[in-house]
Motif scaffolding. Structure first.
Motif, PDB file in Angstrom:
ATOM      1  N   ALA A  85       0.824  -1.207   0.000  1.00  0.00           N
ATOM      2  CA  ALA A  85       0.000   0.000   0.000  1.00  0.00           C
ATOM      3  C   ALA A  85       0.858   1.258   0.000  1.00  0.00           C
ATOM      4  CB  ALA A  85      -0.930  -0.008   1.218  1.00  0.00           C
ATOM      5  N   LEU A  86       2.078   1.158   0.495  1.00  0.00           N
ATOM      6  CA  LEU A  86       2.951   2.328   0.574  1.00  0.00           C
ATOM      7  C   LEU A  86       4.396   1.871   0.639  1.00  0.00           C
ATOM      8  CD1 LEU A  86       2.977   5.538   1.173  1.00  0.00           C
ATOM      9  CD2 LEU A  86       3.530   4.803   3.491  1.00  0.00           C
ATOM     10  N   THR A  87       5.255   2.603  -0.029  1.00  0.00           N
ATOM     11  CA  THR A  87       6.702   2.405   0.055  1.00  0.00           C
ATOM     12  C   THR A  87       7.319   3.775   0.263  1.00  0.00           C
ATOM     13  OG1 THR A  87       6.599   0.590  -1.522  1.00  0.00           O
ATOM     14  CG2 THR A  87       8.751   1.562  -1.133  1.00  0.00           C
ATOM     15  N   ARG A  88       8.122   3.909   1.303  1.00  0.00           N
ATOM     16  CA  ARG A  88       8.824   5.164   1.563  1.00  0.00           C
ATOM     17  C   ARG A  88      10.230   4.846   2.027  1.00  0.00           C
ATOM     18  NH1 ARG A  88       5.647   6.967  -1.035  1.00  0.00           N
ATOM     19  NH2 ARG A  88       4.174   8.614  -0.679  1.00  0.00           N
ATOM     20  N   THR A  89      11.162   5.632   1.558  1.00  0.00           N
ATOM     21  CA  THR A  89      12.549   5.507   1.986  1.00  0.00           C
ATOM     22  C   THR A  89      12.920   6.770   2.732  1.00  0.00           C
ATOM     23  OG1 THR A  89      13.109   4.106   0.114  1.00  0.00           O
ATOM     24  CG2 THR A  89      14.929   5.217   1.202  1.00  0.00           C
ATOM     25  N   GLY A  90      13.645   6.603   3.831  1.00  0.00           N
ATOM     26  CA  GLY A  90      14.098   7.749   4.598  1.00  0.00           C
ATOM     27  C   GLY A  90      13.396   7.866   5.932  1.00  0.00           C
ATOM     28  N   THR A  91      13.667   8.995   6.594  1.00  0.00           N
ATOM     29  CA  THR A  91      13.082   9.262   7.904  1.00  0.00           C
ATOM     30  C   THR A  91      12.536  10.680   7.911  1.00  0.00           C
ATOM     31  OG1 THR A  91      15.160  10.115   8.793  1.00  0.00           O
ATOM     32  CG2 THR A  91      14.768   7.751   9.047  1.00  0.00           C
ATOM     33  N   GLY A  92      11.949  11.032   9.011  1.00  0.00           N
ATOM     34  CA  GLY A  92      11.442  12.392   9.174  1.00  0.00           C
ATOM     35  C   GLY A  92       9.940  12.408   9.379  1.00  0.00           C
ATOM     36  N   ASP A  93       9.461  13.593   9.758  1.00  0.00           N
ATOM     37  CA  ASP A  93       8.044  13.742  10.084  1.00  0.00           C
ATOM     38  C   ASP A  93       7.125  13.365   8.930  1.00  0.00           C
ATOM     39  OD1 ASP A  93       8.779  14.608  12.599  1.00  0.00           O
ATOM     40  OD2 ASP A  93       8.576  16.738  12.116  1.00  0.00           O
ATOM     41  N   ALA A  94       7.457  13.795   7.719  1.00  0.00           N
ATOM     42  CA  ALA A  94       6.582  13.523   6.574  1.00  0.00           C
ATOM     43  C   ALA A  94       6.505  12.025   6.282  1.00  0.00           C
ATOM     44  CB  ALA A  94       7.070  14.277   5.334  1.00  0.00           C
ATOM     45  N   VAL A  95       7.643  11.350   6.327  1.00  0.00           N
ATOM     46  CA  VAL A  95       7.672   9.909   6.079  1.00  0.00           C
ATOM     47  C   VAL A  95       6.876   9.185   7.153  1.00  0.00           C
ATOM     48  CG1 VAL A  95       9.152   7.847   5.987  1.00  0.00           C
ATOM     49  CG2 VAL A  95       9.849   9.939   4.800  1.00  0.00           C
ATOM     50  N   GLU A  96       7.122   9.541   8.406  1.00  0.00           N
ATOM     51  CA  GLU A  96       6.425   8.884   9.507  1.00  0.00           C
ATOM     52  C   GLU A  96       4.925   9.123   9.449  1.00  0.00           C
ATOM     53  OE1 GLU A  96       8.535  10.109  13.023  1.00  0.00           O
ATOM     54  OE2 GLU A  96      10.399   9.279  12.229  1.00  0.00           O
ATOM     55  N   ALA A  97       4.501  10.313   9.057  1.00  0.00           N
ATOM     56  CA  ALA A  97       3.069  10.607   8.933  1.00  0.00           C
ATOM     57  C   ALA A  97       2.446   9.773   7.821  1.00  0.00           C
ATOM     58  CB  ALA A  97       2.852  12.092   8.667  1.00  0.00           C
ATOM     59  N   GLU A  98       3.136   9.638   6.706  1.00  0.00           N
ATOM     60  CA  GLU A  98       2.606   8.832   5.599  1.00  0.00           C
ATOM     61  C   GLU A  98       2.525   7.358   5.973  1.00  0.00           C
ATOM     62  OE1 GLU A  98       3.636   9.942   1.396  1.00  0.00           O
ATOM     63  OE2 GLU A  98       5.172  11.050   2.490  1.00  0.00           O
ATOM     64  N   VAL A  99       3.556   6.867   6.669  1.00  0.00           N
ATOM     65  CA  VAL A  99       3.541   5.471   7.110  1.00  0.00           C
ATOM     66  C   VAL A  99       2.377   5.256   8.079  1.00  0.00           C
ATOM     67  CG1 VAL A  99       4.794   3.717   8.434  1.00  0.00           C
ATOM     68  CG2 VAL A  99       5.996   5.054   6.683  1.00  0.00           C
ATOM     69  N   ALA A 100       2.206   6.147   9.036  1.00  0.00           N
ATOM     70  CA  ALA A 100       1.110   6.017  10.005  1.00  0.00           C
ATOM     71  C   ALA A 100      -0.252   6.039   9.311  1.00  0.00           C
ATOM     72  CB  ALA A 100       1.196   7.122  11.061  1.00  0.00           C
ATOM     73  N   ALA A 101      -0.426   6.941   8.342  1.00  0.00           N
ATOM     74  CA  ALA A 101      -1.697   7.021   7.611  1.00  0.00           C
ATOM     75  C   ALA A 101      -1.952   5.747   6.814  1.00  0.00           C
ATOM     76  CB  ALA A 101      -1.695   8.240   6.683  1.00  0.00           C
ATOM     77  N   ALA A 102      -0.904   5.208   6.212  1.00  0.00           N
ATOM     78  CA  ALA A 102      -1.063   3.976   5.432  1.00  0.00           C
ATOM     79  C   ALA A 102      -1.364   2.786   6.334  1.00  0.00           C
ATOM     80  CB  ALA A 102       0.192   3.713   4.601  1.00  0.00           C
ATOM     81  N   VAL A 103      -0.732   2.732   7.504  1.00  0.00           N
ATOM     82  CA  VAL A 103      -1.026   1.656   8.457  1.00  0.00           C
ATOM     83  C   VAL A 103      -2.471   1.777   8.916  1.00  0.00           C
ATOM     84  CG1 VAL A 103      -0.515   0.730  10.753  1.00  0.00           C
ATOM     85  CG2 VAL A 103       1.358   1.332   9.210  1.00  0.00           C
ATOM     86  N   GLU A 104      -2.904   2.984   9.222  1.00  0.00           N
ATOM     87  CA  GLU A 104      -4.292   3.212   9.651  1.00  0.00           C
ATOM     88  C   GLU A 104      -5.268   2.745   8.577  1.00  0.00           C
ATOM     89  OE1 GLU A 104      -7.341   3.953  12.002  1.00  0.00           O
ATOM     90  OE2 GLU A 104      -5.361   4.584  12.691  1.00  0.00           O
ATOM     91  N   ALA A 105      -5.019   3.151   7.348  1.00  0.00           N
ATOM     92  CA  ALA A 105      -5.916   2.774   6.252  1.00  0.00           C
ATOM     93  C   ALA A 105      -5.899   1.266   6.005  1.00  0.00           C
ATOM     94  CB  ALA A 105      -5.524   3.523   4.975  1.00  0.00           C
ATOM     95  N   SER A 106      -4.726   0.665   6.111  1.00  0.00           N
ATOM     96  CA  SER A 106      -4.595  -0.769   5.832  1.00  0.00           C
ATOM     97  C   SER A 106      -5.103  -1.639   6.973  1.00  0.00           C
ATOM     98  CB  SER A 106      -3.135  -1.123   5.551  1.00  0.00           C
ATOM     99  OG  SER A 106      -2.710  -0.498   4.363  1.00  0.00           O
ATOM    100  N   SER A 107      -5.188  -1.082   8.178  1.00  0.00           N
ATOM    101  CA  SER A 107      -5.627  -1.876   9.326  1.00  0.00           C
ATOM    102  C   SER A 107      -7.122  -1.753   9.578  1.00  0.00           C
ATOM    103  CB  SER A 107      -4.858  -1.458  10.579  1.00  0.00           C
ATOM    104  OG  SER A 107      -5.218  -0.140  10.958  1.00  0.00           O
TER     105      SER A 107
END
Length: 159
Positions: A85-107
Motif C-alpha cells: 500500500a505504501l513504500t517510503r525511503t528515509g526518515t522524518g516527520d513527513a515519512v512517519e506521517a505517511e507510514v502512520a496514515a497507510a497503516v491506519e488505512a490498511s488496518s
C-alpha cells in the motif's frame, strides 16, 4: 515492514518514533516487522540498546533484494490483501506521517490507499507474494531468523 541495518544511523535514530507507531496501533490487528540486513548478534545488540519493539528478522538481504530495496531505512506497508500500500525511503516527520496514515488505512475496513491518494515518491519494489509469504512465515516461526529460508527459495527459483 521497516528494512534496516545496524550501520545505518538514520535507521537507528528513527526507532523511538517507530515504537510510537507500535503503541498507537497496539489494539489493532497490525504486525510490525523489521528485517535487518545484519546477523542476529549485531541486530540484537542494537535492538536492546534502542529498545526497538518491532519484531526483528535477521539476515534479510535476500528479502531486501527480492523486493528491490537498495536504500535504507525503507518502509513498506502491506495491506490485508498482501499488496504493498505504501513504500517510503528515509526518515522524518513527513515519512512517519505517511507510514502512520497507510497503516491506519490498511488496518481498517477503509480502502488500502493512504488518505488523500498520496502518490509514491519512489517506484514500488518488485514485491513477490512468495517473498511476503517467506517473511511472514519467518516472523511467525522464528523472529530472529529469515535469511536461510529466503535464500533457499531464491535458489529454487534460479534452478
Amino acid at each position: 515492514v521497516n528494512l534496516w541495518f545496524t550501520g545505518c544511523g538514520p535507521c537507528k535514530q528513527e526507532m523511538p518514533r517507530l515504537n510510537e507507531l507500535v503503541d498507537r496501533f497496539q489494539n489493532k490487528d497490525v504486525v510490525f516487522l523489521a528485517p535487518s540486513l545484519d546477523g542476529a548478534a549485531k541486530s540484537r545488540a542494537v535492538v536492546e540498546e534502542r529498545g526497538f519493539r518491532y519484531r526483528v528478522l535477521t539476515d534479510a538481504m535476500p528479502f531486501a533484494q527480492a523486493v528491490g530495496v537498495t536504500a535504507y531505512p525503507t518502509h513498506l506497508v502491506i495491506d490485508r490483501q498482501g499488496k504493498v500500500a505504501l513504500t517510503r525511503t528515509g526518515t522524518g516527520d513527513a515519512v512517519e506521517a505517511e507510514v502512520a496514515a497507510a497503516v491506519e488505512a490498511s488496518s481498517s475496513d477503509a480502502p488500502s490507499r493512504p488518505p488523500g491518494g498520496t502518490t509514491l515518491a519512489m517506484r514500488r519494489p518488485r514485491f513477490h507474494r512468495a517473498a511476503l509469504a517467506s517473511l511472514l512465515l519467518a516472523a511467525a516461526i522464528q523472529p530472529l531468523a529469515l535469511g536461510r529460508e529466503l535464500m533457499r527459495n531464491r535458489k529454487r527459483r534460479q534452478d
